[in-house]
Design a protein around this motif. Structure first.
Motif, PDB file in Angstrom:
ATOM      1  N   ARG B 226      -8.206   6.914   0.388  1.00 49.44           N
ATOM      2  CA  ARG B 226      -8.480   5.516   0.023  1.00 49.44           C
ATOM      3  C   ARG B 226      -9.962   5.212   0.142  1.00 49.44           C
ATOM      4  NH1 ARG B 226      -4.429   2.442   3.967  1.00 49.44           N
ATOM      5  NH2 ARG B 226      -4.545   4.458   5.026  1.00 49.44           N
ATOM      6  N   GLN B 227     -10.569   5.762   1.195  1.00 50.71           N
ATOM      7  CA  GLN B 227     -12.002   5.509   1.402  1.00 50.71           C
ATOM      8  C   GLN B 227     -12.835   6.265   0.375  1.00 50.71           C
ATOM      9  OE1 GLN B 227     -11.309   6.446   5.456  1.00 50.71           O
ATOM     10  NE2 GLN B 227     -11.650   4.345   6.174  1.00 50.71           N
ATOM     11  N   ALA B 229     -11.786   6.761  -2.688  1.00 51.07           N
ATOM     12  CA  ALA B 229     -11.618   5.920  -3.880  1.00 51.07           C
ATOM     13  C   ALA B 229     -12.531   4.698  -3.812  1.00 51.07           C
ATOM     14  CB  ALA B 229     -10.157   5.493  -4.013  1.00 51.07           C
ATOM     15  N   ALA B 230     -12.615   4.084  -2.643  1.00 46.45           N
ATOM     16  CA  ALA B 230     -13.504   2.924  -2.478  1.00 46.45           C
ATOM     17  C   ALA B 230     -14.947   3.333  -2.744  1.00 46.45           C
ATOM     18  CB  ALA B 230     -13.359   2.351  -1.069  1.00 46.45           C
ATOM     19  N   TYR B 357      -6.136  10.041  -2.247  1.00 46.76           N
ATOM     20  CA  TYR B 357      -6.978   9.510  -3.325  1.00 46.76           C
ATOM     21  C   TYR B 357      -6.128   9.178  -4.543  1.00 46.76           C
ATOM     22  CZ  TYR B 357     -10.632   9.270  -6.879  1.00 46.76           C
ATOM     23  OH  TYR B 357     -11.451   8.855  -7.893  1.00 46.76           O
ATOM     24  N   ALA B 360      -4.181   6.064  -3.989  1.00 47.02           N
ATOM     25  CA  ALA B 360      -5.001   4.849  -4.079  1.00 47.02           C
ATOM     26  C   ALA B 360      -5.211   4.469  -5.545  1.00 47.02           C
ATOM     27  CB  ALA B 360      -6.345   5.069  -3.382  1.00 47.02           C
TER      28      ALA B 360
END
Lengths: 368, 368
Positions: B226-227, B229-230, B357, B360
């Motif tokens: 997720r991070q 992807a961010a 990922y 996300a």
């Protein structure tokens, strides 16, 4: 940019905008977001009532909310005169001396001076809740975490959900256990009261901690569609924005005397903020100016606890405000200030957030 | 999770892993990322040469890089004996007193003691570059920003790109003007040397500032897909990770005596770090332990400038390391430590990053 939050509130974009300006709040609501009016500036609940009447007349039945400031620990009650006796004279002398050194003049004779902000006294915050519930509000948020359980129950009886800010996962879980319906994960980079954990780490941590129980809004560092995309990738269902509305045309409609503040924000870079206790007694991120620098000097006293610190500086804030010197502004704002480079209409910002969000998702598509 | 960085380096995932452990670096490279070996621990360039021989033998021709520590301002040269004369006796007394108070024993008689880290002296860092360029490295990164232009040119003559860490947009632009090929945007939440601007704000700011000139890697707060992807949503072409490799099985293969450190990291929450100058003289984020708390006490002296502070504490670090007490660890780590909850193999972490990922991106798809 659609999430379940859009259905919950009947909004087009999952963008929640915290602002002390009813003109900004109405403009966000009318542009498809959720405007949330900050109540802390209303020492008089009747004044809040009249402003909410204005909101009702200018939002055409579209949803909006209010934000109160109710600390978990109940501070001593009393007027600013009673509380003022608890402020040490050395602190008052430091403030007077600093204002003189910074060239901030006395208020003109007969100037209408507001009393120190009392909005975070429980009695006042409760009066805000009472008044707000007479209006068709769709959200009550508490800037200082979970309100008391009886307040949450009172709000729920009117069918209104409660949001609460959290800077740690364990606080978020406690809020939800207390009955809070939406958690606002407030990262280090945010303006105003903020903790030490940055959004990139805090947001997935809080999203995991509360799981499916409640939606999470991302607060701190959100000023572009890319940042909204990052927030949703990290597990948020929407964003809680504040700083970016300070440099809008609508803000000036409410606070006509804020041009110096807007000029200071437009010039500032992302490194021009500081997290300090000088505004309220609790750590809050402010624009770095000659005023915050004076409080960081070795001869400065330690800030007082809430609510005394704000009572101490409220007269100074009035003088600073009237002086109109951008280098001596006292203003909460997040690190996103580096991206706030001109004064714009609210609708233009919303439009840009939505378009930039789509562009960010297109870029991510290419990574598959 | 494919970006142009994958083509540049011939890697499968745009995940760059900084680590002082050759076992971790090789494992990341073999799992499709880019392992980057930190050189600062090698006071003897011959030792680095032998470790890079091992890397060559254990990565099957797959790409890897090295990381040096070369400050922009050249510190005084000299052995630790010469430099040691610049350390005030009060500082040495504080360290001795603190170690005694924390119950950290003297080193056993005859223990093999490493000299204070000299890797950030220019002469030593240059010897690292010389040695590294004899190996098939694919990247040289500088942990302290842009190396001198002559070093960049020397590296470019070998066809190797140079990366440099930046904590502000203006630093990133300066690095690129100096010839740097990749900017690592190091946010506030990162472990080790770090600035004050959080990744959520810093990353798009640096991406905008350097534009199409060079790719940007996101550092700070990256420990899940997720991070990642961010980070890519915010404008990065890949991620620079460090902390998450400290709690791997491979790390212990290099640093067998690090079990107490790993135990401390596994227990720590995201709020258990502190940004302080006590490790090197420059602000760096460390695990918060009884050691960092002692330096934060009112009686503690101000840390010395680089490189004196590390010389001051290097013997203490050896004693702390030998003591094996998780409550007195001295270790750089980012806020992501709250997510590092067990010791795992490197390949498992890479696999999880890639799968998370994809999840996300699927969640983001639903917002269209």
């Amino acid at each position: 940019m659609r999430t379940e939050l859009c259905d919950t509130f009947g909004i087009e974009h999952p963008i929640v905008a915290f602002t002390p300006s009813e003109h900004v709040a109405a403009a966000v609501t009318n542009a498809g977001g959720l405007g949330v009016l900050g109540c802390v500036r209303f020492n008089d609940a009747g004044e809040l009532d009249r402003v909410l009447d204005w909101m009702d007349a200018n939002t055409g039945g579209r949803p909006y909310g209010v934000d109160i400031v109710m600390p978990a620990k109940i501070p001593d009650e009393g007027s600013s005169v009673d509380l003022g006796k608890l402020i040490p004279p050395e602190h008052r002398e430091f403030v007077d001396r600093t204002l003189a050194q910074l060239g901030v003049p006395e208020l003109p004779g007969g100037a209408d001076e507001r009393e120190g902000v009392l909005g975070w006294l429980h009695s006042v915050a409760r009066s805000h809740v009472e008044v707000a519930l007479k209006h068709p509000i769709k959200l009550i948020a508490n800037a200082l975490g979970s309100p008391p359980v009886d307040v949450i129950e009172q709000v729920h009886q009117h069918g209104v959900p409660v949001a609460a800010l959290a800077g740690k996962a364990e606080h978020a879980v406690r809020h939800v256990d207390n009955g809070v319906d939406i958690v606002v994960a407030q990262g280090y980079e945010a303006g105003g009261h903020t903790g030490e954990i940055a959004s990139m780490v805090l947001l997935p941590e809080i999203a995991d901690a509360v799981g499916d129980r409640v939606p999470v809004l991302a607060a701190g560092g959100i000023g572009s569609g890319r940042q909204v995309a990052a927030a949703l990738a990290l597990g948020a269902s929407g964003v809680w924005t504040g700083s970016i509305w300070l440099t809008t045309e609508e803000y000036l409609q409410t606070m006509a005397e804020s041009e110096a503040m807007q000029r200071a924000l437009v010039e500032a870079k992302s490194s021009d903020t500081v997290r300090t206790r000088i505004y309220t007694g609790k750590p809050a991120r402010l624009l770095k100016t000659r005023w915050t620098e004076a409080w960081a000097a070795p001869d400065a006293p330690d800030p007082l606890p809430m609510p005394l610190q704000n009572l101490l500086v409220s007269h100074a804030h009035n003088r600073i405000h009237a002086a109109g010197d951008p280098s001596v502004v006292s203003m909460p704002v997040g690190q996103i200030v580096g991206r706030m480079n001109r004064v714009r209409p609210v609708a233009e910002i919303i439009d840009e957030l939505v378009r930039d969000y789509a562009a960010a998702l297109s870029r991510l598509d290419k990574t598959r």
